[in-house]
Write a protein that holds these residues in place. Structure first.
Motif, short mmCIF file in Angstrom:
data_model
loop_
_atom_site.label_atom_id
_atom_site.label_comp_id
_atom_site.label_asym_id
_atom_site.label_seq_id
_atom_site.Cartn_x
_atom_site.Cartn_y
_atom_site.Cartn_z
N LEU A 26 -15.60 14.85 -48.49
CA LEU A 26 -14.64 13.83 -48.08
C LEU A 26 -13.47 14.50 -47.34
N PRO A 27 -13.08 13.96 -46.19
CA PRO A 27 -11.93 14.55 -45.47
C PRO A 27 -10.66 14.48 -46.32
N ASP A 28 -9.91 15.56 -46.31
CA ASP A 28 -8.66 15.63 -47.06
C ASP A 28 -7.52 15.13 -46.16
N GLU A 29 -7.43 13.79 -46.05
CA GLU A 29 -6.44 13.18 -45.19
C GLU A 29 -6.16 11.77 -45.68
N PRO A 30 -5.02 11.22 -45.39
CA PRO A 30 -4.72 9.85 -45.85
C PRO A 30 -5.52 8.82 -45.08
N ALA A 31 -5.83 7.71 -45.73
CA ALA A 31 -6.51 6.59 -45.09
C ALA A 31 -5.52 5.47 -44.85
N PRO A 32 -5.66 4.72 -43.74
CA PRO A 32 -4.73 3.63 -43.44
C PRO A 32 -4.83 2.50 -44.46
N GLU A 33 -3.74 1.80 -44.63
CA GLU A 33 -3.65 0.74 -45.64
C GLU A 33 -4.72 -0.34 -45.43
N GLY A 34 -5.00 -0.69 -44.17
CA GLY A 34 -6.00 -1.73 -43.92
C GLY A 34 -7.36 -1.37 -44.46
N ARG A 35 -7.79 -0.13 -44.21
CA ARG A 35 -9.10 0.30 -44.71
C ARG A 35 -9.10 0.40 -46.23
N LEU A 36 -7.99 0.85 -46.80
CA LEU A 36 -7.91 0.93 -48.26
C LEU A 36 -8.04 -0.45 -48.89
N GLU A 37 -7.46 -1.46 -48.24
CA GLU A 37 -7.55 -2.82 -48.77
C GLU A 37 -8.98 -3.34 -48.72
N ILE A 38 -9.69 -3.06 -47.62
CA ILE A 38 -11.10 -3.50 -47.52
C ILE A 38 -11.93 -2.85 -48.61
N GLU A 39 -11.72 -1.58 -48.88
CA GLU A 39 -12.49 -0.91 -49.93
C GLU A 39 -12.10 -1.42 -51.31
N ARG A 40 -10.83 -1.79 -51.48
CA ARG A 40 -10.42 -2.39 -52.75
C ARG A 40 -11.14 -3.72 -52.98
N LEU A 41 -11.24 -4.52 -51.94
CA LEU A 41 -11.94 -5.79 -52.05
C LEU A 41 -13.42 -5.59 -52.34
N ARG A 42 -14.01 -4.56 -51.72
CA ARG A 42 -15.42 -4.26 -51.99
C ARG A 42 -15.63 -3.91 -53.46
N ARG A 43 -14.78 -3.04 -53.99
CA ARG A 43 -14.92 -2.63 -55.39
C ARG A 43 -14.71 -3.82 -56.32
N GLU A 44 -13.70 -4.62 -56.00
CA GLU A 44 -13.41 -5.80 -56.82
C GLU A 44 -14.57 -6.78 -56.78
N GLY A 45 -15.16 -6.96 -55.59
CA GLY A 45 -16.31 -7.85 -55.46
C GLY A 45 -17.51 -7.36 -56.24
N ASN A 46 -17.75 -6.05 -56.22
CA ASN A 46 -18.87 -5.49 -56.98
C ASN A 46 -18.67 -5.70 -58.48
N ARG A 47 -17.47 -5.46 -58.96
CA ARG A 47 -17.20 -5.65 -60.38
C ARG A 47 -17.38 -7.12 -60.78
N ALA A 48 -16.90 -8.01 -59.90
CA ALA A 48 -17.03 -9.44 -60.20
C ALA A 48 -18.50 -9.86 -60.20
N ALA A 49 -19.29 -9.34 -59.24
CA ALA A 49 -20.71 -9.66 -59.19
C ALA A 49 -21.43 -9.16 -60.43
N ALA A 50 -21.10 -7.94 -60.85
CA ALA A 50 -21.74 -7.37 -62.04
C ALA A 50 -21.44 -8.19 -63.28
N SER A 51 -20.27 -8.86 -63.29
CA SER A 51 -19.90 -9.67 -64.45
C SER A 51 -20.48 -11.08 -64.38
N GLY A 52 -21.18 -11.41 -63.26
CA GLY A 52 -21.87 -12.69 -63.21
C GLY A 52 -21.34 -13.68 -62.18
N ARG A 53 -20.41 -13.23 -61.33
CA ARG A 53 -19.88 -14.15 -60.33
C ARG A 53 -20.63 -13.97 -59.01
N THR A 54 -20.92 -15.08 -58.34
CA THR A 54 -21.57 -15.03 -57.05
C THR A 54 -20.55 -14.61 -56.00
N ILE A 55 -20.88 -13.57 -55.23
CA ILE A 55 -19.97 -13.05 -54.21
C ILE A 55 -20.55 -13.31 -52.84
#
Length: 304
Positions: free
Chosen positions: A269-298
């Protein structure tokens, strides 16, 4: 639901790992449908069930690359049992050779069986599994090759990586319907999986791997004598299903490999900061995966 009311379908269920899983399920009281290609293996499996006083499985002749026949098999299981609680996509081939010399026929055969066979099982059997209702389960059998690559099994490894990715995604899709999904990755198991090249179909005979070295392959097969008993793998598979485990590892000897994968991945992994926009998209992805695993349709609308 009691095990003796549940029905499991196992592809390639009359020999090797599939038969180990079948015996474990039978010991737990499941009713079984088993697919096969080899009549001798089917007869040996039938004898085991008879000798042990068990209900004979519904034996179904099937080439897992044959989509039309897979559809017929689904209807036969429905007609015979009226339900399907567990689907085990197990049938596969193990073929070795240098990936840079592989032909189209090598790719078409190995991917067609190992990945295409899983796809065909899902498309054909999920409607009956869903109709049976919550509590069902899918097990897609991959291999430790779904994580560990090597110089002599490139296409086999690709097929197992594909099964891994498909299975992990499918688990999110079926969780809202109350259906579990597991990826089974066995290590060295005492089976005849090594001799698949001896049974290569003529339609895929144009191999880039050159003439089959029977002596070398037979010598390689002796390693499988040191493998885990298929019944033990089957019992661990059953425990994984009961725990609704997304990942079932049957063998303990891979900690060093996973440590190396983890460390190499982090180091890449590159040792550099990531822009806030990309960090937010990845946060939503992780949140969506956790929600799907708990039984919610994503949906894709949840990812932006």
């Amino acid at each position: 639901m009691k095990s003796n009311e549940r029905v499991a379908f196992i592809t390639g269920g009359v020999s090797g790992l599939g038969f180990g899983i079948a015996r474990a399920f039978s010991n737990a009281g499941f009713r079984l449908a088993l697919s096969y290609r080899n009549e001798a293996y089917r007869a040996e499996a039938e004898q085991w069930f008879a000798d042990n006083g068990r209900e004979l499985p519904l034996f179904l002749k099937l080439d897992v690359t044959d989509r039309a026949r897979f559809g017929e098999v689904a209807m036969e299981i429905d007609a015979h049992f009226g339900r399907l609680d567990v689907l085990v996509n197990n049938a596969g081939v193990s073929v070795f050779g240098p990936t840079d010399e592989a032909s189209y026929a090598d790719y078409d055969w190995i991917m067609g069986v190992n990945f295409g066979g899983v796809v065909n099982g899902l498309v054909s059997m999920l409607p009956l599994l869903k109709r049976t209702g919550p509590g069902g389960h899918v097990v897609n059998v991959a291999s430790m090759a779904a994580y560990l690559s090597g110089p002599q099994a490139g296409i086999y490894t690709a097929s197992k990586f594909a099964v891994r990715g498909l299975t992990e995604s499918l688990r999110y899709n079926l969780a809202p319907q109350g259906i579990g999904v597991s990826l089974l990755c066995p290590g060295l198991t005492r089976t005849n999986a090594w001799d698949s090249a001896f049974r290569r179909p003529e339609a895929f005979g144009d191999s880039g791997f050159g003439e089959l070295d029977r002596a070398a392959l037979t010598q390689f097969g002796t390693a499988f004598d040191l493998g885990m008993d298929p019944l033990e793998v089957g019992e661990k598979t059953l425990r994984g299903i009961e725990a609704n485990a997304g990942l079932i590892f049957s063998h303990p000897e891979y900690a060093e490999d996973f440590r190396e994968i983890y460390e190499a991945s982090l180091a890449a992994l590159p040792d550099e900061p990531a822009p806030e926009g990309r960090l937010e998209i990845e946060r939503l992805r992780r949140e969506g995966n956790r929600a799907a695993a708990s039984g919610r349709t994503i949906s894709i609308a949840d990812l932006t």
